[in-house]
Structures are given as structure tokens and as C-alpha cells.
Scaffold this motif. Sequence first.
Motif, PDB file in Angstrom:
ATOM      1  N   SER A  60       0.825  -1.194   0.000  1.00  0.00           N
ATOM      2  CA  SER A  60       0.000   0.000   0.000  1.00  0.00           C
ATOM      3  C   SER A  60       0.864   1.251   0.000  1.00  0.00           C
ATOM      4  O   SER A  60       1.938   1.277   0.599  1.00  0.00           O
ATOM      5  N   ASN A  61       0.361   2.286  -0.683  1.00  0.00           N
ATOM      6  CA  ASN A  61       1.008   3.606  -0.661  1.00  0.00           C
ATOM      7  C   ASN A  61       0.113   4.648   0.012  1.00  0.00           C
ATOM      8  O   ASN A  61       0.340   5.840  -0.108  1.00  0.00           O
ATOM      9  N   GLY A  62      -0.924   4.172   0.698  1.00  0.00           N
ATOM     10  CA  GLY A  62      -1.856   5.069   1.365  1.00  0.00           C
ATOM     11  C   GLY A  62      -3.071   5.423   0.533  1.00  0.00           C
ATOM     12  O   GLY A  62      -4.023   6.035   1.029  1.00  0.00           O
ATOM     13  N   ASP A  63      -3.098   5.043  -0.774  1.00  0.00           N
ATOM     14  CA  ASP A  63      -4.266   5.284  -1.629  1.00  0.00           C
ATOM     15  C   ASP A  63      -5.194   4.076  -1.656  1.00  0.00           C
ATOM     16  O   ASP A  63      -6.421   4.220  -1.750  1.00  0.00           O
ATOM     17  N   ALA A  64      -4.618   2.884  -1.623  1.00  0.00           N
ATOM     18  CA  ALA A  64      -5.376   1.633  -1.713  1.00  0.00           C
ATOM     19  C   ALA A  64      -4.466   0.497  -1.256  1.00  0.00           C
ATOM     20  O   ALA A  64      -3.320   0.730  -0.853  1.00  0.00           O
ATOM     21  N   PHE A  65      -4.990  -0.727  -1.317  1.00  0.00           N
ATOM     22  CA  PHE A  65      -4.190  -1.920  -1.036  1.00  0.00           C
ATOM     23  C   PHE A  65      -4.152  -2.791  -2.288  1.00  0.00           C
ATOM     24  O   PHE A  65      -5.158  -2.935  -2.982  1.00  0.00           O
ATOM     25  N   LEU A  66      -2.978  -3.360  -2.578  1.00  0.00           N
ATOM     26  CA  LEU A  66      -2.887  -4.406  -3.589  1.00  0.00           C
ATOM     27  C   LEU A  66      -2.733  -5.722  -2.844  1.00  0.00           C
ATOM     28  O   LEU A  66      -1.796  -5.893  -2.050  1.00  0.00           O
ATOM     29  N   GLU A  67      -3.661  -6.637  -3.048  1.00  0.00           N
ATOM     30  CA  GLU A  67      -3.627  -7.936  -2.373  1.00  0.00           C
ATOM     31  C   GLU A  67      -3.088  -8.999  -3.311  1.00  0.00           C
ATOM     32  O   GLU A  67      -3.505  -9.073  -4.475  1.00  0.00           O
ATOM     33  N   HIS A  68      -2.146  -9.795  -2.824  1.00  0.00           N
ATOM     34  CA  HIS A  68      -1.701 -10.989  -3.544  1.00  0.00           C
ATOM     35  C   HIS A  68      -2.108 -12.198  -2.714  1.00  0.00           C
ATOM     36  O   HIS A  68      -1.632 -12.376  -1.589  1.00  0.00           O
ATOM     37  N   ASP A  69      -2.987 -13.003  -3.266  1.00  0.00           N
ATOM     38  CA  ASP A  69      -3.422 -14.235  -2.613  1.00  0.00           C
ATOM     39  C   ASP A  69      -2.464 -15.333  -3.045  1.00  0.00           C
ATOM     40  O   ASP A  69      -2.513 -15.805  -4.186  1.00  0.00           O
ATOM     41  N   ARG A  70      -1.543 -15.737  -2.147  1.00  0.00           N
ATOM     42  CA  ARG A  70      -0.540 -16.744  -2.485  1.00  0.00           C
ATOM     43  C   ARG A  70      -1.158 -18.128  -2.663  1.00  0.00           C
ATOM     44  O   ARG A  70      -0.527 -19.019  -3.239  1.00  0.00           O
ATOM     45  N   ILE A  71      -2.350 -18.308  -2.166  1.00  0.00           N
ATOM     46  CA  ILE A  71      -3.027 -19.592  -2.327  1.00  0.00           C
ATOM     47  C   ILE A  71      -3.405 -19.797  -3.801  1.00  0.00           C
ATOM     48  O   ILE A  71      -3.225 -20.866  -4.368  1.00  0.00           O
ATOM     49  N   GLN A  72      -3.935 -18.729  -4.424  1.00  0.00           N
ATOM     50  CA  GLN A  72      -4.395 -18.846  -5.809  1.00  0.00           C
ATOM     51  C   GLN A  72      -3.522 -18.078  -6.800  1.00  0.00           C
ATOM     52  O   GLN A  72      -3.774 -18.121  -8.004  1.00  0.00           O
ATOM     53  N   SER A  73      -2.494 -17.346  -6.295  1.00  0.00           N
ATOM     54  CA  SER A  73      -1.633 -16.508  -7.141  1.00  0.00           C
ATOM     55  C   SER A  73      -2.453 -15.504  -7.940  1.00  0.00           C
ATOM     56  O   SER A  73      -2.320 -15.385  -9.162  1.00  0.00           O
TER      57      SER A  73
END
Length: 783
Positions: free
Chosen positions: A103-116
Motif C-alpha cells: 500500500s502507498n496510502g491510496d489503496a491496497f494491492l492484495e496478492h493471494d498466495r493460495i491462488q496466485s
Amino acid sequence: MNKKQMSEQDIRSKFITPSIVSCGWDIQSQIREEVSFTAGKVIVRGKLHTRGKSKRADYILYYKPNIPIAVVEAKDNKHPVGGGMQQALDYGAMLDVPFVYSSNGDAFLEHDRIQSIETELPLNGFPSPAILWQRYRQFKGIDDSADRVIQQEYHDDGSGRTPRYYQLNAINRTIEAISKGEDRILLVMATGTGKTFTAFQIIWRLWKARIKKRILFLADRNILVDQARINDFKPFGSAMTKISNRQVDKSYEVYLSLYQAVTGTEEEKNIYKQFSPDFFDLVVIDECHRGSADAESAWRDILTYFSSATHIGMTATPKETRHVSNIHYFGEPIYTYSLKQGIEDGFLAPYKVVRIDFDKDLTGWRPEQGKVDKYGNEIEDRVYNQKDFDKNLVLDKRTIMVAQKITAFLKATDRYDKTIVFCEDIEHAERMRQALVNENPDLFRRDKRYVMRITGDSTEGKNELYNFTDPESRYPVISTTSKLMTTGVDTQTTKLIVLDQNIQSMTEFKQIIGRGTRIQEDYGKFYFTIMDFKKATELFADKDFDGDPVQVYVPGPDEPPVPPDDVDIDDGDDDGTIIDIDPPDVTIPPGDGPPPKKYYVDDVPVFVVAERVQYYGKDGKLITESLKDYTRKAVTQSFASLDDFLKRWNDAEKKKAVIEELEEQGVLFEPLADEVGKDFGPFDLICHVAYGQPPLTRRERAENVKKRNYFAKYEEKARLVLEGLLDKYADEGIEHVENIEVLKLQPINQYGRPMEIIKNFGGKEKYLEALKELESQLYIVAS
């Protein structure tokens, strides 16, 4: 304030943390910020050492204290939302967490390592603990009954000692496997990484959750059982007992046993058969490579008898040979933490290697016709080589030479450094003890325990084993041994391991190296040295070895067996069987009868063969080409041209970062300086060796800057400081100039305290600008 102008810390405190908390995460128990989860690699420079940077996650989120479930990396708002994702993914893999965020304070980028899969989430859309746990359970196939044991917390005694990240990985993977019904589990963890503590936490959680109610912990050394009972297993209290060779009390729940105490003779086997086959729910086998792997071993008798229990095997060296396999018994390891990773993380000690070759070891020795040994035995006519020495034939002068080299090393470092000398057998260990006594009569007179033989047949030696392993105890200092100390002995402060033993087994080699891998900061133990007389360290090149040294030092015949201070380090039988106690040796006296077990020759001279220094590269392979050629290849892999290198060097905020980057690629600056010229800095060494540029010494570069009258624009006090920094560069190099601590050192500190000096430049920012310009002036010629 404009978000773009905010620091990363401000972005975290004003945007990221509030967003995570607003989505249901408890800031006291579930959110940890700036978590350093490694110790920082120990970097050795000569006799000095320092720590590299530890790995530090901006956030680790825990569903429960024992269940890390997510990593969040923050960046300032000048970066994109996913600017921290690659770093976060590295941390996520190490911490074994399924969900990774940037995150840079604008949003979140999620990486789900279970499903890539990567998904951008709004700032108020961070998943709650319940949502992430449900996703985790669904992927892992965790039902309600398994959920209870998985959420059972580890033991916390309030001392602040909690499992390290890799220990927690091993614990959680084991608990999850057992909760899903798996009953044969293998954990591979390098020596010195806390297998017993890990085993205790696994047992504790299963026991407290009442999933496993009766547990048997097996080890094959009495010292291991006692250490476990007194230390890590102590919280079990009155629920725990140690099995001995007598009638067993079945009222306990946790049983610790030396496997020899319940196997062996028929009478001893009756001890474990006093328990019903289904008495134990769980059997944990420490150092399982030494018995349970073999279908015909005594350990397997116990495992077969208690086959209905869950079996957990723990080892530093999974045994894989043509005849024996504990992977076949337990299955593939569910978690591995290697020696190499332990050294990288800074939890295990790096090591130097000193390799010494004798002429007779390399060329062999053949007796003249009719030659007899010193006891009158005629020596069989054949060529005797390194594998024969001390096993079939003894060259007394070789033994003396080994003792002299060991003593010379200790005299050049510290004569009270704990030392283990691994010999071929008990008889060899005794001769080596005698030779070391004769080389160290002054210290032996002070205390006869200065040198001791600690072998399976020596009551006196075994009685001193606890003292040898106790960091508080000065004596014994030097231990000669054969097999007894190969494994299972926690020699925390050992700084020198001597190999005068033919070692063909990778299992045994790893175990022996493991005697030195523990770090003991309180006692000044950060690294250790291996002194190799029988080419055992050639096993480093084996594909199965996972903890390569960076450098091997081979002294010439008249050189001390101590690597130069300017060398950096950043970094049994053929089937692998290890015999637990040495068989007794019998020397047959001269005269009639069968030939003696060994011939003893006292009139054959032995010399050290002169060889050059050899290095292990980044890939662990021995460098046989010249150091210059090796450096050229390593550098040009990162920087194809001189312009590429100059751009990286000039753009770097600190030159030290580029130097460390090259060291990670395998460039050994100080040995290279030995070859090219000690007065050249890293910049000129690279420009000259990799790109053919004429080098300038640090002093020449400093003088060139002074000739340009570059300082004229500064006030007198600032000008004097810059001149002092130039002199510091000429003497010690650019890394010292870049460190703000240099302002506290002579001669610069004569111009005031650091804050006063910085004021002369108009503040810290102006001082750093002046320093940056000074660096530009230093390297202006080559660029």
C-alpha cells in the motif's frame, strides 16, 4: 500536507494503520509493526565481524498469536500502490503466510498466495480477520475439529522467548498435518536452529488441546534427554518423567527416553513392552537419521511396536542412501530450514576453512623392502595414501605436524578457544591428545584438562563432556574425539573444528560442521573455523551440501595456518552410517601372530605442500581460475559495460550499497586488493580488473581533489572538515566517509561535536549535499 510529500511513516500512521484497524483488526494483539524476523547475517572481516541488515516487515498480521496470516509492506505516496509487493512476496514466502499486501496510502494491492491472484482493494476494503481465516481454512481443508488444535497457542513463559519465524513455520505445518490425520511427519532443521524447542512447542499445543494425551520423546544421547527435561520441556512439570531401566510408572503423560534405555537386550526391550502398543498417541524421534531410517535398527522396533501413534521425525540431515531412507519411512519433509538459510538469516555462524595438505597425503608413501615399524613389525609393501594414514599406518611426524598447526592457529587467535579435533578412531584420538599436550606444555601444566580425549571408552573424558559444552566452563579447551562428539552435543562456543578424519558421508560431514554453527554473542562467538587436513571440505562442492563457505585458505609450507585478516567471509561408511560409540582398538604387539592393525613409523619426514589460496564462489563451487578473471565475470554479469557501472556508482545514494551489491555477487574485494594493490579502493579495483581502466590509489584521488581547489567555496570550518574527510577516505575508504559516525572520530572531532560540525554546513541536508559533491569530485577522473 500534500500526501505526496508525506514520509512512509506518516503514510502508515495516517492511512494504512487506521484502515486495517477499522476493518476489525485488534491493534494490541493482531497487528505488529516493523517486525525484524531475522537477525542479520554475520559478516566476517579478518578477526572482526559485523551484522548485515535484518529482514523487517512493515506489518505482520496475526489471526492468533501463533498464526501469522498476512504481511503488509508500506511505501510513501510517490510509489505506486504495488510498489512494495515484490518485497512483500519475499517476506510472505519466508513467513509462510498466504496473504500479502502492498500500500502507498491510496489503496491496497492484495496478492493471494493460495491462488496466485492480485486484486486492488479500496483503503476501507481491507479483509477482516474472520474473512481471511475463513479463506485460509477453506484452502487448507480445516474443519471445526481441526480448527481447535490449530488455534491452540504455543507456550509462553513470559520471558519474551517466542518461536523464531522458521520454528513457527515448522510448528504450524506439523500441527496442521496432524489435525488432518497425517501420522508420519519429517522436519529437517539444521543443527543449532532449535529442534528441541520446536519439538516442545509442537507437543505442548497438541497436549494442551488434548489431541495427543500421552507422548514419548526419544533421543539417542543421554545429554540430549537431560537437556530437554531440564530446559525446553520443563513446563510439563509433574506430567513428565524420564524412562529408566526399571519398572515404568504409567501415570505420567509425557515420557522422555534414551532409546538405548528401552531397546537392546531382551530384558531392556521388556521395558517399552510394559506399555500397551496403543499407550502413546505421539512419538517424537530426535536425530531420526541415526536409527529410525533403518528398518533393522533398534529404533524401528519401538516405532513398529507403537505404530498406531503419530510419529514425528526430526533431523538436520535426512539420510538418503541405497540401503537406508528416512524419507521412505516418514515421507517428504513438510518443512526444511537449511544451514545455508540459517547463515543468511544470521541465526547460525558462518565459517572460514583452512585447508592444509601434506606431501605424503598427496603423493603417498611406499616403504622400502623389508622396512619394519618402530615396534619391529615388517610393513606390508604397497603404497599408503591419505585414506590409510592413522587407519592402517601411522606416520608419527604427521601427527606432530597436525598438532603444531593446530597450536599455531590457536596462538595466533586465542589459545582458550574451544576446539574439537576429529580423528580416525580412539587410538588416533589418544595419540593426537599426546601430541597436543607436548605442543602446549605451559597451559597443560596450569590445568590437565586443557587437552582431553573425549571418546566412548574414556570415563574421564565423558565426565568432562558437560564442562566442554558449558560456555561458563573454561576447561576442557581442546577435545580430541572420533565419533562420540559427531552429533547431538551442543558445543555452543566451539570456534575451531579440526578434521583429521576421512569423511565420505555427507550426513556425517553436516553433523560435524554443525558442532560449530551456534552463535553465542555473550561469549564472542560469531563465526568459527574449519581446519581440514584430509580434504573432507571437498564435500562443500557436493550438490547435497547447503551451506557453502565463501573462501578456503591454503597456507604455504612456511605460512601460519591463519587466514589473512583482510579476507572476507559473508557468507563413516559409504552408506552414511554413524557409529555412536567408538569400537575399542587393540594394537597387537610385535612378534608372531597376525599382522598388526596399524603400523607405526617414526622416521619418515612430512612436509606441508605449498598451494595458493582457493575461493568458493557465490554458487559454492571452488574457483580454480584467477581471482581477477573470476571478478571480471562476476562484475560484467551485473554491469555489461563501464558506463553501466559508472551510472550505478554515481546514482547510488551511498557507495557502500554498490559495494555490498557486488559482494553479494561473489566479488571478494580485500583478497582482490591483495593481488592488485592494497591502496586501491573498490571503485578502482572494479574499473581496472573488469574494464581495463588505469587505477588510482585512494591517496591519489584525494590529492587530485585538493589540487582542484574545490574547497574554496566553503567557510573555513567546513573546509577543514572536508579536508579531514578526504584524509579519512585516503586511509580507510569511502564506506567510512559515508558513515555519519565519522564525525566523532579523530581528526574530525577536533572541530566540535557532530551537531556543531553539521551546523557549519547549514544543517544536515546541506552537509549531505557537500558529502555527495565530495564523492563526485573524488571519482570525476574515471567518469
